[in-house]
Design a protein around this motif. Structure first.
Motif, PDB file in Angstrom:
ATOM      1  N   ARG B 146       1.062  -1.035   0.013  1.00  0.00           N
ATOM      2  CA  ARG B 146      -0.099  -0.115   0.058  1.00  0.00           C
ATOM      3  C   ARG B 146       0.615   1.232  -0.041  1.00  0.00           C
ATOM      4  NH1 ARG B 146      -4.821  -0.492   3.602  1.00  0.00           N
ATOM      5  NH2 ARG B 146      -5.707  -2.147   2.987  1.00  0.00           N
ATOM      6  N   TYR B 147       1.676   1.103   0.404  1.00  0.00           N
ATOM      7  CA  TYR B 147       2.766   2.463   1.141  1.00  0.00           C
ATOM      8  C   TYR B 147       3.584   2.053   0.456  1.00  0.00           C
ATOM      9  CZ  TYR B 147      -1.536   3.297   3.710  1.00  0.00           C
ATOM     10  OH  TYR B 147      -2.831   3.281   4.168  1.00  0.00           O
ATOM     11  N   VAL B 164       1.290   6.649  -0.850  1.00  0.00           N
ATOM     12  CA  VAL B 164       1.017   5.715  -1.483  1.00  0.00           C
ATOM     13  C   VAL B 164       0.329   5.343  -2.412  1.00  0.00           C
ATOM     14  CG1 VAL B 164      -1.898   5.148  -1.462  1.00  0.00           C
ATOM     15  CG2 VAL B 164      -1.812   7.052   0.137  1.00  0.00           C
ATOM     16  N   ASN B 189       4.183  -5.715   9.693  1.00  0.00           N
ATOM     17  CA  ASN B 189       3.094  -5.314   9.372  1.00  0.00           C
ATOM     18  C   ASN B 189       2.792  -4.033   8.736  1.00  0.00           C
ATOM     19  OD1 ASN B 189       4.908  -3.611  11.551  1.00  0.00           O
ATOM     20  ND2 ASN B 189       3.375  -4.095  13.268  1.00  0.00           N
ATOM     21  N   CYS B 191       3.149  -0.830   9.932  1.00  0.00           N
ATOM     22  CA  CYS B 191       2.763   0.188  10.444  1.00  0.00           C
ATOM     23  C   CYS B 191       4.016   1.222  10.958  1.00  0.00           C
ATOM     24  CB  CYS B 191       2.081  -0.182  11.852  1.00  0.00           C
ATOM     25  SG  CYS B 191       0.151  -0.920  11.115  1.00  0.00           S
ATOM     26  N   VAL B 192       5.413   0.274  11.092  1.00  0.00           N
ATOM     27  CA  VAL B 192       6.391   1.313  11.775  1.00  0.00           C
ATOM     28  C   VAL B 192       7.283   0.655  10.524  1.00  0.00           C
ATOM     29  CG1 VAL B 192       8.449   0.663  13.413  1.00  0.00           C
ATOM     30  CG2 VAL B 192       5.579   0.432  13.697  1.00  0.00           C
ATOM     31  N   SER B 208       5.664   5.719  12.657  1.00  0.00           N
ATOM     32  CA  SER B 208       4.738   5.837  12.831  1.00  0.00           C
ATOM     33  C   SER B 208       4.803   5.383  11.965  1.00  0.00           C
ATOM     34  CB  SER B 208       3.833   5.733  13.585  1.00  0.00           C
ATOM     35  OG  SER B 208       2.808   5.555  13.209  1.00  0.00           O
ATOM     36  N   LEU B 209       3.578   5.049  10.765  1.00  0.00           N
ATOM     37  CA  LEU B 209       2.731   4.803   9.358  1.00  0.00           C
ATOM     38  C   LEU B 209       2.927   6.614   9.125  1.00  0.00           C
ATOM     39  CD1 LEU B 209       2.083   4.034   6.725  1.00  0.00           C
ATOM     40  CD2 LEU B 209      -0.207   3.277   7.785  1.00  0.00           C
ATOM     41  N   ASP B 210       2.075   7.235  10.296  1.00  0.00           N
ATOM     42  CA  ASP B 210       1.189   8.657  10.035  1.00  0.00           C
ATOM     43  C   ASP B 210       2.630   9.401  10.445  1.00  0.00           C
ATOM     44  OD1 ASP B 210       1.645   7.958  12.710  1.00  0.00           O
ATOM     45  OD2 ASP B 210       0.258   8.351  13.188  1.00  0.00           O
ATOM     46  N   ARG B 212       4.460  10.217  13.028  1.00  0.00           N
ATOM     47  CA  ARG B 212       5.413  10.233  13.959  1.00  0.00           C
ATOM     48  C   ARG B 212       6.233   9.669  14.161  1.00  0.00           C
ATOM     49  NH1 ARG B 212       1.988   8.459  18.349  1.00  0.00           N
ATOM     50  NH2 ARG B 212       1.526   6.715  16.796  1.00  0.00           N
ATOM     51  N   LEU B 214       8.866   7.685  16.592  1.00  0.00           N
ATOM     52  CA  LEU B 214       8.137   6.687  17.859  1.00  0.00           C
ATOM     53  C   LEU B 214       9.572   6.691  18.855  1.00  0.00           C
ATOM     54  CD1 LEU B 214       6.138   3.831  16.005  1.00  0.00           C
ATOM     55  CD2 LEU B 214       5.151   5.588  17.693  1.00  0.00           C
ATOM     56  N   HIS B 252       8.817  -3.714  19.511  1.00  0.00           N
ATOM     57  CA  HIS B 252       8.617  -3.280  19.433  1.00  0.00           C
ATOM     58  C   HIS B 252       7.398  -2.727  20.212  1.00  0.00           C
ATOM     59  CE1 HIS B 252       5.458  -6.478  21.077  1.00  0.00           C
ATOM     60  NE2 HIS B 252       4.600  -6.153  19.574  1.00  0.00           N
ATOM     61  N   TRP B 255      10.412  -0.144  22.554  1.00  0.00           N
ATOM     62  CA  TRP B 255      11.800   0.128  21.815  1.00  0.00           C
ATOM     63  C   TRP B 255      13.366   0.108  22.478  1.00  0.00           C
ATOM     64  CZ3 TRP B 255       9.938  -1.104  17.099  1.00  0.00           C
ATOM     65  CH2 TRP B 255       8.730  -0.948  16.477  1.00  0.00           C
TER      66      TRP B 255
END
Lengths: 608, 449
Positions: B146-147, B164, B189, B191-192, B208-210, B212, B214, B252, B255
């Motif tokens: 997806r990304y 995307v 996964n 997401c990271v 993070s995927l958004d 941020r 972490l 995870h 961290w």
């Protein structure tokens, strides 16, 4: 020093030579000396001596020498050699005795001197050697001193050198440090320079890139193209959507969805893990409680150090356990409670385990003493058991022996014999058991009988007591009447009384008494002893017995002689006694006197 | 264990199709597609020049062949042999090419990393992404496709852009606190995102995927840092191999580091099994040797067979003294690979190149060490089970599983030096690649013979 030594040594040696010569001479007997002196001129061998003597004294100067010697000797304190007392004319004559004495004394003196000299010489030698030794020591020490001094100087030198080196090294270190610092500075500056250059270069590079990009893009490179036969459909079969705000929002949404999904999954995992951990905790707690519950009493008995919190804890826990659904709530209070209680219990358990460990170690340290103490009870039990076993074994052995004998004697089968034996044993056992049961029953019966007997005896005793009391009351009345009225009255009263029969019984000899009074003689005797109904009754019995014997006597007498008279006498006696007692105790007296009177009355009555 | 016949190959270019049905291999400027089961040639495509790169599309329908020298990419369809597509980057040049996860877009990186051109096979559209960073691993896709994350460099600062993949829309764009970003890697996964700095600084950043941040992790300073990283298939662990010859494993949740695995040259622990490759002593009878020697005999002479032997514990491994005055010294953990079941981690310390360390991830302890006669070229886990295939450039292929390990001679004529290998997705076979040859190796389903 060596020089001194070399000089000194030969002198005594030469002297000693001379001395030895002299001593050899002196050691000789005076006669031999004399003969030697005589022989001296003739002996060519002793030339030196000869010459010596010759040098001092010759034929010509004898007198002079004598006088000289005399003088010398006198000055030395010896008696003179010449006899002065006899005058000057005899002066020439030598007093041989004196001379001899003188010589002797001289010799003695000489010997002494020699001895002393010898001693002195030896001492001197000793001292010399000592001196030598000391000298040696001194020289050695001096050498040592010298060497050590040299060493010291060397060490000092080295120290100095090292210090110098150290200083140099310090200097070097400082230099190096400075160098390092410098280098670090250089590195830092280079790094900054490098970074700066890098950035500059990168900027340039970027600029170039930009320019190149522009060139490449703006040139409208004809070559940059895609040559494709036909466009293929998308993998998902959809058509590409236009890029709008909507799609952006959708993408955002999807991204968050993905993230959310991930977090949800993680949360699920964590929840699962938590649940499992909780389960484990719960189980642990349960087990702990079950483990601690029975142990709790013991430590409390043993020592007070186990806190009272245990009980409260357990209570708490039980209450908590009852609310099982509490576990499902993951609120913090519950968790805290749970962890706290588990922690507490764990502490208790730990302390308990530690205590146990201590005990174990103590036992180990205590060694055998404690073990003995512990095992004493067991020991006895064990010995008992062992004894039993031994008996059994003995029996076994016996039986085996028997069996063996049987085998030897009769070649019958082992099995049958053993079987028979077993049968016998069984039979015997059964019989024994039966007998045992019978015996038990009998015992029970006996017990029952005994109980009934005792009851009966008690009843009898009570009855008798009541009766006795009645009679006492009655007799008292009687007595009072008697004192106030005539004998006749009393007689009449006696004859009319219902108790007469009883009284007659008493008066009669023992057989009848026994037969009537109770079923078994033993019992009554026991009764009289073990259950004294009252002191009065027992004494009454005694008196009765007494009286009975008396009565027997009386009976006998009645047969022989006129009973009345005797009876009279007796009664009079009694009466006197009674009166005496009466006088003693006053009008209303004890039952004893009354009884006496009774019996006496009775006797009188019983007489024909 | 069976081996197929040997096929010709150039540039070690041979790939199994993602669906496992086909095997593509390049011979000079020809692309050969074979059926994996029969090894029959299904298609044969001829490119314009010698192929330098080969990649299957995710749906196994297309094959990309890049010819960097000419700045050309040619795409072939398996379903329509007559379909063709040629992408010419022109004067911009070409240094890298790859498929997007949907298999309908091709991402071409131009020379000097000027831009990335996204060519679509569905529409005529062409997109450009500017400022891609030239680094170890600057482009990475999530496993679900997806990304895409892309490392960028603008104004001497590092940035990461998240796209995307479906419509190449920029989702996030953020700068990273790195001196010189060296690589980025998505967690399985998706997401990271892990980003690490260049070897001059030990620094791992987790986003993070958004977008941020972490967490950041740095084990030490002032020394050469990270060499490579690897995510565990469960995304639970992040293994970081560094120049200090250690692998650090981060968890995870927080961290933070769970443990570190040191790669020492001497192994003292008796619990660790050490397999050492030994040459089989060949009892050749000299008299029986024909003269001149036949080809087979000659090959057998040159290819000495070997076997593993278990060595008792105090073992010192062969070390290589790294040259310190050259860049990229051969020291530190350079290859990391988690087994597909997350149970094992295989590593190679570059200054002990002959050895493969296999760590038990469940116990977080060293489990097995394999020492070979030659430097380990590469290793790969079987995608289905905990089985590791290793090649060292000799004519053997080495297989390890928890049950044991085995060294197998490739029975090819001549010298078949296994330089790399790749497993078939079923885990039943693998392709062994030598300099100019290809050979398939089939495992029996029961296990290693």
């Amino acid at each position: 020093m060596g020089d001194w030594k070399t000089i000194t040594v030969p002198i005594p040696s030469s002297e000693s030579k001379n001395i030895s010569q002299f001593t050899s001479e002196t050691n000789m007997s005076p006669s031999s000396l004399y003969s030697q002196q005589v022989l001296c001129p003739s002996l060519p061998l002793a030339k030196s001596v000869h010459s010596f003597f010759r040098a001092f004294c010759t034929e010509e100067n004898v007198d002079q020498s004598i006088s000289y010697l005399d003088q010398e000797l006198t000055t030395l304190g010896f008696p003179s050699l010449c006899e002065e007392s006899k005058g000057k004319e005899v002066k020439r004559d030598l007093n041989i005795v004196a001379v001899l004495n003188c010589i002797h004394e001289l010799l003695v003196l000489h010997r002494k001197n020699l001895l002393a000299q010898e001693n002195v010489e030896t001492q001197n030698l000793k001292l010399g050697s000592d001196m030598d030794h000391l000298q040696n020591c001194y020289s050695k020490l001096k050498e040592q001193l010298e060497t050590s001094r040299r060493e010291m100087i060397g060490l000092q030198e080295r120290d100095r050198q090292l210090q110098g080196k150290n200083r140099n090294l310090h200097q070097l270190l400082k230099n190096e440090k400075d160098e390092v610092q410098k280098l670090q500075n250089i590195i830092a500056s280079r790094a900054t320079q490098y970074n700066h250059d890098m950035k500059r270069k990168e900027r340039e590079y970027n600029k170039l890139k930009e320019r190149l990009h522009q060139l490449v893009m703006n040139k409208k490179d004809k070559k940059t193209a895609m040559d494709i036969l036909n466009y293929v459909g998308r993998a998902d079969g959809k058509r590409g959507a236009w890029r709008t705000g909507k799609t952006e929002a959708r993408n955002e949404d999807e991204m968050y969805k993905v993230l959310l999904n991930d977090y949800e999954q993680r949360q699920k995992q964590i929840l699962l893990e938590n649940a499992e951990l909780k389960k484990v905790l719960q189980q642990m707690k349960k087990e702990m409680i079950s483990l601690l519950a029975p142990q709790k009493q013991k430590p409390k008995e043993k020592a007070e150090d186990s806190p009272g919190a245990v009980q409260s804890d357990v209570e708490e826990d039980t209450s908590e356990l009852s609310k099982e659904n509490m576990w499902e709530l993951s609120c913090e209070t519950v968790r805290e409670q749970l962890t706290n209680s588990i922690r507490k219990q764990w502490r208790i358990l730990k302390s308990h385990v530690e205590k146990l460990d201590n005990q174990v170690s103590k036992v180990h340290l205590g060694g055998f003493k404690d073990e003995e103490v512990i095992s004493r009870q067991d020991h006895e039990q064990e010995t008992e058991k062992l004894e039993l076993e031994i008996q059994q074994c003995k029996e076994m052995i016996q039986t085996q022996q028997q069996l063996l004998q049987q085998q030897f004697t009769t070649a019958c089968d082992d099995d049958t014999s053993s079987l028979l034996q077993d049968c016998y044993l069984l039979e015997e056992k059964e019989r024994l058991e039966e007998e045992w049961a019978l015996f038990k029953e009998q015992k029970k019966n006996f017990e029952k009988e005994r109980r009934s007997f005792t009851e009966a005896a008690i009843r009898l005793g009570l009855e008798r007591k009541a009766f006795e009391e009645d009679r006492a009351g009655w007799l008292k009345q009687q007595f009072l009447n008697m004192t106030s009225f005539d004998n006749k009255n009393s007689e009449s009263a006696f004859s009319g009384s219902s108790d007469q029969d009883n009284l007659t019984l008493y008066s009669k000899p023992g057989q009848k008494f026994y037969s009537v009074s109770s079923e078994s003689s033993l019992c009554t005797s026991k009764l009289t002893k073990s259950l004294p109904v009252s002191p009065s009754t027992s004494e009454l019995f005694q008196t009765i017995h007494h009286l009975s014997t008396n009565s027997r006597v009386l009976n006998v007498t009645t047969e022989d002689t006129k009973p009345n008279q005797v009876g009279r006498e007796c009664t009079t006696q009694r009466w006197s006694m009674a009166s005496r007692s009466d006088s003693q105790e006053g009008g209303c007296s004890g039952s004893r006197s009354l009884a006496c009177t009774d019996s006496s009355i009775e006797h009188r009555d019983g007489l024909p | 264990m069976n081996f197929s016949e040997v096929f010709k190959l150039s540039n070690q270019l041979s790939r199994f199709s993602p669906n496992g049905k086909f095997l593509a291999s390049c011979v000079q400027y020809r692309l050969v597609v074979r059926d994996v089961s029969t090894l029959q040639i299904l298609q044969l495509y001829t490119c314009l020049d010698q192929i330098q790169y080969l990649e299957w599309s995710a749906d196994s329908l297309f094959i990309l062949c890049a010819m960097y020298k000419r700045g050309l990419v040619q795409v072939w369809s398996l379903e329509q042999p007559e379909w063709h597509c040629k992408i010419d980057e022109g004067s911009a040049g070409l240094v890298a090419s790859c498929w997007s996860p949907d298999g309908r877009h091709i991402l071409n990186t131009t020379e000097f990393h000027l831009r990335i051109t996204v060519w679509s096979l569905c529409t005529k559209s062409v997109s450009y992404i500017k400022y891609p960073k030239a680094c170890q691993q600057g482009i990475t896709f999530t496993k679900d496709g997806r990304y895409m994350a892309l490392a960028e460099r603008r104004d001497c600062k590092d940035y990461i852009s998240l796209f995307v993949c479906s419509d190449w829309q920029l989702l996030r764009h953020f700068d990273t606190d790195t001196q010189d970003l060296a690589g980025i890697e998505w967690a399985p996964n998706g997401c990271v995102l892990a980003a690490w700095d260049s070897c001059l600084e030990y620094k791992v950043l987790l986003y993070s995927l958004d977008g941020r941040l972490l967490s950041t992790y740095s084990a030490y300073e002032w020394s050469l840092g990270i060499k490579t990283i690897a995510w565990s298939p469960s995304s639970q662990f992040l293994a970081i191999g560094s120049y200090d010859e250690k692998v650090r494993i981060l968890n995870h949740v927080t961290w933070k580091m769970i443990t570190e695995f040191g790669h020492t040259a001497t192994i003292n622990n008796p619990k660790i099994v050490i397999y050492k490759e030994m040459e089989k002593s060949q009892n050749l009878e000299m008299e029986n040797l024909p003269f001149p020697p036949t080809k087979a005999a000659a090959s057998s002479l040159f290819n000495t067979e070997s076997k593993y032997e278990v060595v008792s514990s105090p073992v010192s491994l062969q070390t290589l003294k790294p040259v310190t005055d050259r860049p990229n010294p051969k020291i530190g953990v350079g290859i990391l690979a988690f087994s597909p079941d997350n149970c094992f981690l295989a590593t190679r310390n570059d200054n002990i190149p002959n050895a493969v360390w296999i760590w038990d991830v469940q116990k977080l302890k060293l489990f097995v060490v394999l020492e070979h006669l030659a430097a380990v070229r590469s290793f790969q886990w079987n995608p289905q089970q905990a089985r590791l295939a290793v090649c060292t450039g000799r004519s053997q292929v080495y297989l390890w599983s928890p049950a044991g390990c085995v060294s197998v001679q490739v029975p090819a004529e001549g010298d078949f030096q296994v330089l790399s290998l790749c497993w078939h997705r079923s885990g039943d076979s693998m392709a062994l690649l030598s300099k100019d040859q290809l050979c398939l190796c089939y495992l029996e389903s029961e296990g290693i013979k």
